[in-house]
Design an enzyme around this catalytic site. Structure first.
Site, PDB file in Angstrom:
ATOM      1  N   GLU A  97       0.789  -1.234   0.000  1.00  0.00           N
ATOM      2  CA  GLU A  97       0.000   0.000   0.000  1.00  0.00           C
ATOM      3  C   GLU A  97       0.823   1.288   0.000  1.00  0.00           C
ATOM      4  O   GLU A  97       0.588   2.175   0.835  1.00  0.00           O
ATOM      5  CB  GLU A  97      -0.972   0.003   1.182  1.00  0.00           C
ATOM      6  CG  GLU A  97      -2.032  -1.076   1.076  1.00  0.00           C
ATOM      7  CD  GLU A  97      -3.082  -1.010   2.176  1.00  0.00           C
ATOM      8  OE1 GLU A  97      -2.876  -0.272   3.173  1.00  0.00           O
ATOM      9  OE2 GLU A  97      -4.108  -1.701   2.056  1.00  0.00           O
ATOM     10  N   GLU A 150      -6.246  -7.897  -0.310  1.00  0.00           N
ATOM     11  CA  GLU A 150      -6.940  -7.545   0.930  1.00  0.00           C
ATOM     12  C   GLU A 150      -8.373  -7.156   0.606  1.00  0.00           C
ATOM     13  O   GLU A 150      -8.627  -6.416  -0.345  1.00  0.00           O
ATOM     14  CB  GLU A 150      -6.269  -6.375   1.658  1.00  0.00           C
ATOM     15  CG  GLU A 150      -4.925  -6.674   2.285  1.00  0.00           C
ATOM     16  CD  GLU A 150      -4.421  -5.498   3.125  1.00  0.00           C
ATOM     17  OE1 GLU A 150      -5.268  -4.680   3.571  1.00  0.00           O
ATOM     18  OE2 GLU A 150      -3.203  -5.394   3.329  1.00  0.00           O
TER      19      GLU A 150
END
EC number: 3.2.1.58
Length: 448
Positions: free
Chosen positions: A232, A334
Site C-alpha cells: 500500500e 486484501e
C-alpha cells in the site's frame, strides 16, 4: 540483521539487463517453464494451484496493528475518557516501553498469537495461501529506530514451515518501509511519508533484496510463490516515477539477473485506477511473473458507509469486472466482510468511527449513520445484517475469482467480528466450504 555496507555492494551489482522473456505458454500446460532454469512459477490466472488463490492474511502478528490486538495497546491506558498516552503504532509501542520490555512483550505475542494449529485450521477450512506481513525493521533498522529487530525472521521462517506442512502457499509481504510508505499505522509509523527519501529508500531496498534472495532460494520455492515489494504505497502523495525507477524496477532486475530466480513479484496498485500499471513491466519489454495486488474496502469514507447493501454489492462486482482487461496477473490481496468502521481503533488509535459520528481527525469530523453498540457481539446482529454481510462476502469472492483470486484481511483478531475470518465462518457469515453460495451469481458470473 543486515549491514549498510552490504547495501552499497548490492546496489552496485544490480544489473540493468533484463532477464530472458518467458516463452509463450504451451496450450497444454497451465504453467510457464523458464528456458534458463526450467523451474515453474505460478500463473495466477490459469490455475497453477488448481483453483484461484483463496487466502487469508496473517495480520497483526509480526507487525502490530492496534485494532487486531488491542490488549497490547490497552496496557498503556491511563483513563477511560480518551486514548491519550496509548501508542498509535508499533514504532511508538516500542518507543514507550524501551527495547528490553518491548522485546519481552513482543516475543510473548509472536509465540502465542499464531501457532501451527492455526495453519492446520486454515488449510482444513479450504484456504490455499497465507499472506504474511512483516516490517523492514525485522531485518535492519535506522540509527534512531526504537523497534525491536532481528527476531521476527525466525518466526516468519517457522510460519513458512507450518504452511509447507499443511500444503499452504505463502506470500511474503514487506508491509512497512523505512520512513513509512503511506502514513498508516499498519506501516509501523503513522503520519510519516518519507519512504522515498534517499536514506530510507536505501535501507528498504537492502531489506527487500535480502527478502528476495532468501525467499526465492530453492528451499523456499515449493511454498513461497510471491513476494510483495511494498504494501500500500500511497501513490497520491508519493513520487510514482521515483518509486518505479528507483525501487520497483531495480527489485525486479535484482531478482531476475542477480539471483536468477523465477519467483513472482507482487506490486500493490498504489491506490491508482484500473489499468494504471498496464504499461509498466510489460511482457513486450521482457518482464514476466508480475502480479498487481488490489485492496478493496468500503468503510473508510462516509459516502461508502452510507451505501445500501445493493450498492455495496454493485461496487464489489465492479471490482471484478474492472480488472478483467488488466495486462498483468491480478489478485485482491486484501478485502473484508466489514460494512461499518465500528471496530475499535480500525481508523487508528484516537480517531473513533465514522459510522457512529465519533470520528475526529484534526478539524475533520463525521456525521452519525448508525450505532456501533455491541458491534462485535453476534447476538446483537439482526438477521438482516447477517444476511447482508454474507451477501457482501459472497459477491466479493465471485468478483475476485474473475481473475486470480483473493486473500481476506484477516484470519483472526482478539475481539473484532467484521475483520475476523474465523468468527465470520463460525457464525455462517463466510462460506464453508469456500465455494458454497447462499446468494449465487450476484455478479452475473458463476464462481470457480
Amino acid at each position: 540483521m543486515l549491514s549498510l555496507k552490504t547495501l552499497l555492494c548490492t546496489l552496485l551489482t544490480v544489473s540493468s539487463v533484463l532477464a530472458t522473456p518467458v516463452p509463450a505458454r504451451d496450450p497444454s500446460s497451465i504453467q510457464f517453464v523458464h528456458e534458463e532454469n526450467k523451474k515453474r512459477y505460478y500463473d495466477y490466472d490459469h490455475g497453477s494451484l488448481g483453483e484461484p488463490i483463496r487466502g487469508v492474511n496473517i495480520g497483526g502478528w509480526l507487525l502490530l496493528e492496534p485494532y487486531i490486538t488491542p490488549s497490547l495497546f490497552e496496557a498503556f491506558r491511563t483513563n477511560d475518557d480518551n486514548d491519550e498516552g496509548i501508542p498509535v503504532d508499533e514504532y511508538h509501542f516500542c518507543q514507550y516501553l524501551g527495547k528490553d520490555l518491548a522485546k519481552s512483550r513482543l516475543q510473548s505475542h509472536w509465540s502465542t498469537f499464531y501457532q501451527e494449529q492455526d495453519f492446520a485450521n486454515i488449510a482444513s477450512q479450504g484456504f490455499n495461501l497465507v499472506r504474511i506481513p512483516i516490517g523492514y525493521w525485522a531485518f535492519q533498522t535506522l540509527d534512531d529506530d526504537p523497534y525491536v529487530s532481528g527476531l521476527q525472521e525466525s518466526y516468519l521462517d517457522q510460519a513458512i514451515g507450518w504452511a509447507r506442512n499443511n500444503s499452504l502457499k505463502v506470500w511474503v509481504d514487506l508491509h512497512g518501509a523505512a520512513g513509512s510508505q503511506n502514513g498508516f499505522d499498519n506501516s509501523g509509523l503513522r503520519d510519516s511519508y518519507k519512504f522515498l527519501e534517499d536514506s530510507n529508500l536505501a535501507v528498504t531496498t537492502n531489506v527487500l533484496n535480502y527478502i528476495l534472495k532468501k525467499y526465492s532460494a530453492e528451499e523456499y520455492l515449493d511454498t513461497v510463490i510471491g513476494i510483495e515489494l511494498i504494501n500500500e504505497p500511497l501513490g497520491p502523495v508519493l513520487d510514482m516515477d521515483k518509486m518505479k525507477n528507483d525501487y520497483l524496477a531495480p527489485a525486479y532486475e535484482y531478482l531476475r539477473n542477480n539471483i536468477k530466480s523465477d519467483q513472482v513479484i507482487i506490486i500493490h496498485d498504489a491506490f491508482q485506477p484500473y489499468n494504471y500499471w498496464d504499461d509498466f513491466m510489460t511482457e513486450n519489454d521482457g518482464y514476466w511473473g508480475v502480479t498487481i495486488d488490489h485492496h478493496h474496502y468500503q468503510v473508510f469514507a462516509s459516502d461508502q458507509l452510507e451505501r445500501s447493501i445493493d450498492e455495496h454489492i454493485k461496487v464489489a462486482c465492479e471490482w471484478g469486472t474492472g480488472v478483467l482487461n488488466e495486462s498483468h496477473w491480478t489478485v485482491c490481496g486484501e478485502f473484508a466482510a466489514a460494512l461499518t468502521d465500528c471496530t475499535k481503533w480500525l481508523n487508528s488509535v484516537g480517531f473513533g468511527a465514522r459510522y457512529d459520528g465519533s470520528w475526529v481527525n484534526g478539524d475533520q469530523t463525521s456525521s452519525y449513520i448508525g450505532s456501533c453498540a455491541n458491534n462485535d457481539d453476534i447476538a446483537y446482529w439482526s438477521d438482516e445484517r447477517k444476511e447482508n454481510t454474507r451477501r457482501y462476502v459472497e459477491a466479493q469472492l465471485d468478483a475476485f475469482e474473475m481473475r486470480g483470486g483473493w486473500i481476506i484481511w484477516c484470519y483472526k483478531t482478539e475481539s473484532s467480528l467484521e475483520w475476523d475470518a474465523q468468527r465470520l465462518m463460525f457464525n455462517g457469515l463466510f462460506p464453508q466450504p469456500l465455494t458454497d453460495r447462499k446468494y449465487p451469481n450476484q455478479c452475473g458470473t458463476i464462481s470457480n
